[in-house]
Scaffold this motif. Structure first.
Motif: not given
Length: 98
Positions: A42-61
């Motif tokens: 994830i490049p440096p910077g500000d990221y706004r998240l609204n919480g409506a859609t979860p970001i997927p996490l997977v094993s080994g990442m």
């Protein structure tokens, strides 16, 4: 002409005039297209998240988020981490930075 400039400046500087974008779709794309066992950078910077859609996490990442700052919705309070990222039986997961 002078009376039109002052209201325009006031409108442009008003907090409600600024639309806060939601960066969740871009992050979901980064995470969902990462190869199994891969690294998401994830490049440096500000990221706004609204919480409506979860970001997927997977094993080994591995996530490298040095210089990235996440601006979370205040309405989620201490539940933000549980709502913003999701995954089942995630193992061997590493997050650096952010």
């Amino acid at each position: 002409m002078k009376h039109f400039i002052t209201p325009l400046i006031a409108l442009l500087l008003a907090p409600s005039a600024f639309v806060q974008a939601d960066d969740t779709p871009q992050l979901v794309e980064m995470f969902s297209t990462a190869p199994p066992g891969g690294t998401v950078t994830i490049p440096p910077g500000d990221y706004r998240l609204n919480g409506a859609t979860p970001i997927p996490l997977v094993s080994g990442m591995t996530v490298s988020a040095y210089g990235a700052r996440f601006i979370l919705p205040e309405t989620l309070g201490n539940k933000a981490r549980a709502v913003l990222f999701a995954g089942e039986n995630v193992r061997d997961f590493r997050w650096f930075g952010g």
